[in-house]
Design a protein around this motif. Structure first.
Motif, mmCIF file in Angstrom:
data_model
loop_
_atom_site.group_PDB
_atom_site.id
_atom_site.type_symbol
_atom_site.label_atom_id
_atom_site.label_comp_id
_atom_site.label_asym_id
_atom_site.label_seq_id
_atom_site.Cartn_x
_atom_site.Cartn_y
_atom_site.Cartn_z
ATOM 1 N N PHE A 37 -47.684 18.868 -36.029
ATOM 2 C CA PHE A 37 -46.303 18.918 -36.501
ATOM 3 C C PHE A 37 -45.507 17.657 -36.136
ATOM 4 O O PHE A 37 -44.309 17.576 -36.405
ATOM 5 C CB PHE A 37 -45.579 20.141 -35.907
ATOM 6 N N ILE A 38 -46.171 16.683 -35.522
ATOM 7 C CA ILE A 38 -45.480 15.471 -35.054
ATOM 8 C C ILE A 38 -45.729 14.313 -36.018
ATOM 9 O O ILE A 38 -46.863 14.048 -36.412
ATOM 10 C CB ILE A 38 -45.962 15.073 -33.642
ATOM 11 N N THR A 39 -44.650 13.629 -36.396
ATOM 12 C CA THR A 39 -44.748 12.417 -37.196
ATOM 13 C C THR A 39 -44.471 11.220 -36.288
ATOM 14 O O THR A 39 -43.358 11.075 -35.768
ATOM 15 C CB THR A 39 -43.731 12.414 -38.350
ATOM 16 N N PRO A 40 -45.465 10.383 -36.028
ATOM 17 C CA PRO A 40 -45.268 9.255 -35.110
ATOM 18 C C PRO A 40 -44.311 8.212 -35.670
ATOM 19 O O PRO A 40 -44.290 7.953 -36.877
ATOM 20 C CB PRO A 40 -46.677 8.685 -34.935
ATOM 21 N N LYS A 41 -43.520 7.622 -34.784
ATOM 22 C CA LYS A 41 -42.566 6.593 -35.195
ATOM 23 C C LYS A 41 -43.234 5.225 -35.173
ATOM 24 O O LYS A 41 -43.932 4.871 -34.223
ATOM 25 C CB LYS A 41 -41.353 6.587 -34.270
ATOM 26 N N GLN A 42 -43.006 4.454 -36.220
ATOM 27 C CA GLN A 42 -43.528 3.095 -36.325
ATOM 28 C C GLN A 42 -42.489 2.118 -35.787
ATOM 29 O O GLN A 42 -41.312 2.201 -36.137
ATOM 30 C CB GLN A 42 -43.827 2.753 -37.789
ATOM 31 N N PHE A 43 -42.914 1.205 -34.927
ATOM 32 C CA PHE A 43 -41.999 0.215 -34.372
ATOM 33 C C PHE A 43 -42.266 -1.156 -34.979
ATOM 34 O O PHE A 43 -43.332 -1.422 -35.526
ATOM 35 C CB PHE A 43 -42.143 0.161 -32.849
ATOM 36 N N LYS A 44 -41.264 -2.034 -34.864
ATOM 37 C CA LYS A 44 -41.385 -3.382 -35.427
ATOM 38 C C LYS A 44 -42.326 -4.241 -34.594
ATOM 39 O O LYS A 44 -42.947 -5.160 -35.118
ATOM 40 C CB LYS A 44 -40.003 -4.038 -35.501
ATOM 41 N N ILE A 45 -42.388 -3.957 -33.301
ATOM 42 C CA ILE A 45 -43.269 -4.730 -32.422
ATOM 43 C C ILE A 45 -44.596 -3.996 -32.253
ATOM 44 O O ILE A 45 -44.647 -2.766 -32.353
ATOM 45 C CB ILE A 45 -42.623 -4.975 -31.045
ATOM 46 N N PRO A 46 -45.698 -4.722 -32.014
ATOM 47 C CA PRO A 46 -46.984 -4.044 -31.784
ATOM 48 C C PRO A 46 -46.957 -3.253 -30.483
ATOM 49 O O PRO A 46 -46.373 -3.686 -29.484
ATOM 50 C CB PRO A 46 -47.994 -5.189 -31.724
ATOM 51 N N ILE A 47 -47.614 -2.084 -30.496
ATOM 52 C CA ILE A 47 -47.652 -1.197 -29.335
ATOM 53 C C ILE A 47 -49.086 -1.070 -28.843
ATOM 54 O O ILE A 47 -49.980 -0.654 -29.579
ATOM 55 C CB ILE A 47 -47.113 0.209 -29.680
ATOM 56 N N ILE A 48 -49.288 -1.461 -27.576
ATOM 57 C CA ILE A 48 -50.579 -1.281 -26.905
ATOM 58 C C ILE A 48 -50.438 -0.105 -25.947
ATOM 59 O O ILE A 48 -49.553 -0.103 -25.090
ATOM 60 C CB ILE A 48 -50.982 -2.537 -26.103
ATOM 61 N N CYS A 49 -51.295 0.880 -26.095
ATOM 62 C CA CYS A 49 -51.276 2.023 -25.179
ATOM 63 C C CYS A 49 -52.459 1.920 -24.220
ATOM 64 O O CYS A 49 -53.605 1.813 -24.647
ATOM 65 C CB CYS A 49 -51.353 3.338 -25.952
ATOM 66 N N VAL A 50 -52.154 1.926 -22.920
ATOM 67 C CA VAL A 50 -53.187 1.971 -21.885
ATOM 68 C C VAL A 50 -53.159 3.380 -21.301
ATOM 69 O O VAL A 50 -52.264 3.729 -20.537
ATOM 70 C CB VAL A 50 -52.942 0.918 -20.784
ATOM 71 N N GLY A 51 -54.112 4.205 -21.725
ATOM 72 C CA GLY A 51 -54.075 5.609 -21.353
ATOM 73 C C GLY A 51 -55.368 6.101 -20.740
ATOM 74 O O GLY A 51 -56.256 5.326 -20.388
ATOM 75 N N ASN A 52 -55.469 7.415 -20.624
ATOM 76 C CA ASN A 52 -56.708 8.039 -20.138
ATOM 77 C C ASN A 52 -56.799 9.459 -20.674
ATOM 78 O O ASN A 52 -55.844 9.984 -21.265
ATOM 79 C CB ASN A 52 -56.785 8.016 -18.609
ATOM 80 N N ILE A 53 -57.965 10.059 -20.491
ATOM 81 C CA ILE A 53 -58.107 11.482 -20.804
ATOM 82 C C ILE A 53 -58.446 12.268 -19.542
ATOM 83 O O ILE A 53 -58.415 13.489 -19.554
ATOM 84 C CB ILE A 53 -59.165 11.737 -21.902
ATOM 85 N N TYR A 54 -58.762 11.545 -18.460
ATOM 86 C CA TYR A 54 -59.018 12.167 -17.158
ATOM 87 C C TYR A 54 -57.693 12.237 -16.416
ATOM 88 O O TYR A 54 -56.902 11.297 -16.453
ATOM 89 C CB TYR A 54 -60.029 11.322 -16.372
ATOM 90 N N VAL A 55 -57.435 13.349 -15.732
ATOM 91 C CA VAL A 55 -56.149 13.548 -15.062
ATOM 92 C C VAL A 55 -56.011 12.605 -13.867
ATOM 93 O O VAL A 55 -56.538 12.856 -12.795
ATOM 94 C CB VAL A 55 -56.000 15.011 -14.588
ATOM 95 N N GLY A 56 -55.292 11.494 -14.065
ATOM 96 C CA GLY A 56 -54.933 10.601 -12.965
ATOM 97 C C GLY A 56 -56.067 9.785 -12.389
ATOM 98 O O GLY A 56 -57.245 10.104 -12.535
ATOM 99 N N GLY A 57 -55.703 8.676 -11.730
ATOM 100 C CA GLY A 57 -56.640 7.898 -10.942
ATOM 101 C C GLY A 57 -57.667 7.087 -11.699
ATOM 102 O O GLY A 57 -58.785 6.900 -11.232
ATOM 103 N N THR A 58 -57.296 6.563 -12.886
ATOM 104 C CA THR A 58 -58.264 5.771 -13.658
ATOM 105 C C THR A 58 -57.877 4.298 -13.747
ATOM 106 O O THR A 58 -58.581 3.527 -14.389
ATOM 107 C CB THR A 58 -58.414 6.341 -15.091
ATOM 108 N N GLY A 59 -56.760 3.913 -13.153
ATOM 109 C CA GLY A 59 -56.381 2.496 -13.113
ATOM 110 C C GLY A 59 -55.598 1.996 -14.304
ATOM 111 O O GLY A 59 -55.694 0.818 -14.659
ATOM 112 N N LYS A 60 -54.796 2.868 -14.919
ATOM 113 C CA LYS A 60 -53.998 2.446 -16.080
ATOM 114 C C LYS A 60 -52.993 1.346 -15.718
ATOM 115 O O LYS A 60 -52.834 0.370 -16.451
ATOM 116 C CB LYS A 60 -53.240 3.646 -16.659
ATOM 117 N N THR A 61 -52.305 1.544 -14.589
ATOM 118 C CA THR A 61 -51.244 0.597 -14.218
ATOM 119 C C THR A 61 -51.782 -0.810 -13.951
ATOM 120 O O THR A 61 -51.223 -1.788 -14.474
ATOM 121 C CB THR A 61 -50.448 1.122 -13.015
ATOM 122 N N PRO A 62 -52.863 -0.992 -13.174
ATOM 123 C CA PRO A 62 -53.397 -2.352 -12.987
ATOM 124 C C PRO A 62 -53.816 -3.011 -14.304
ATOM 125 O O PRO A 62 -53.630 -4.219 -14.474
ATOM 126 C CB PRO A 62 -54.602 -2.133 -12.074
#
Length: 309
Positions: A37-62
């Motif tokens: 039911f969600i329509t994603p919003k498109q932005f003018k600037i490119p978006i890089i997502c640094v994510g995970n599927i494991y709950v926490g502790g995978t080093g996204k921030t570094p």
């Protein structure tokens, strides 16, 4: 999440895993239903997502910090976007100190709108793979080789936010640790086009602790990874204490740790993230391990990112 990860998350042959699996199936179904039911919003600037599927502790921030600093060198004006959580101030301080390009907001869409107004030209989502309100140009998923996907089951029967098949939405995977060909094959069976890179943490101030007996404590996603890093570099760790991720230390607790270390003639040591959280309590002299993230084949990694900019 403020709890120590249960051991049954590493095994499918457990009574708790069996009992919780129906809830996991329902959780996964409701997530898929909500996303439809969600329509994603498109932005003018490119978006890089640094994510995970494991709950926490995978080093996204570094990884987010490494990307931001590299893009700055390449004459870009990146910004790291984080959803604001009061108990995540350790990460906020760390990112601000190293990159000086952080926008916080309780809503990532609002944060990105502010980033566009402030003329940033690349948005880096530190977490947000499960936030379907934003159209991403590039999804980078982080794993730690010591945990990978645990028992492979979705929360609460396992440690996954969503199933491994969600990697169909990703273009790059970063595995922190040793090379793992069997896991690579699992990834390629889901998407043969994913690019896989490896990373490792390099201690910066290791020599400060080389001749000391250490009392190590950590309140991060996977405290054991921190303890293992100390031991891998031949440091003499006499005692270890784990706390939940983003643990809210109190003065009394820190003072108790200091007294125990003194009584046992040990030197306290913690993580950089924990230090930033604790320093606000007035404990500015605690030892902490500084680390930098090394991404193998970094030039190829950056070239892959540039394809989406």
């Amino acid at each position: 999440m403020k709890f120590l990860k249960p051991k049954f998350w590493e095994s499918k042959n457990n009574i708790l895993t069996f009992l919780l699996r129906p809830i996991s199936i329902l959780f996964n179904f409701l997530t898929i239903l909500r996303v439809s039911f969600i329509t994603p919003k498109q932005f003018k600037i490119p978006i890089i997502c640094v994510g995970n599927i494991y709950v926490g502790g995978t080093g996204k921030t570094p990884v987010s910090i490494a990307i931001a600093n590299t893009l700055k060198i390449n004459k870009k004006k990146p910004v790291i976007i984080k959803k604001y959580y009061k108990n995540h101030e350790d990460e906020h301080k760390l990112i601000s100190k190293i990159t000086n390009c952080l926008i916080l907001n309780e809503n990532r869409v609002t944060a990105l709108e502010n980033a566009e107004k402030e003329k940033f030209d690349v948005g880096i989502l530190d977490d947000g793979f499960q936030d379907h309100s934003i159209k991403k140009n590039l999804n980078i998923i982080c794993f730690n080789n010591k945990q990978l996907v645990g028992n492979g089951l979705v929360f609460p029967a396992g440690p996954l936010r969503e199933s491994l098949s969600s990697l169909k939405r990703a273009q790059i995977v970063i595995i922190n640790g040793e090379k793992n060909k069997p896991f690579e094959e699992k990834i390629f069976n889901i998407s043969k086009d994913i690019k896989i890179f490896y990373s490792k943490y390099i201690p910066i101030n290791i020599e400060e602790f080389s001749n000391k007996k250490l009392f190590a404590f950590a309140g991060i996603g996977n405290p054991g990874n921190f303890f293992d890093l100390l031991i891998d570099y031949n440091l003499n760790v006499q005692k270890q204490i784990s706390f939940p991720d983003h643990y809210e230390f109190k003065k009394k607790k820190i003072q108790k740790l200091i007294e125990e270390a003194d009584n046992k003639r040990l030197d306290l040591i913690t993580t950089e993230k924990d230090f930033y959280r604790i320093s606000s309590l007035g404990f500015n002299n605690l030892n902490y391990l500084k680390v930098s993230l090394k991404i193998e084949q970094k030039d190829n990694f950056i070239n892959e990112i540039n394809k989406y900019l």
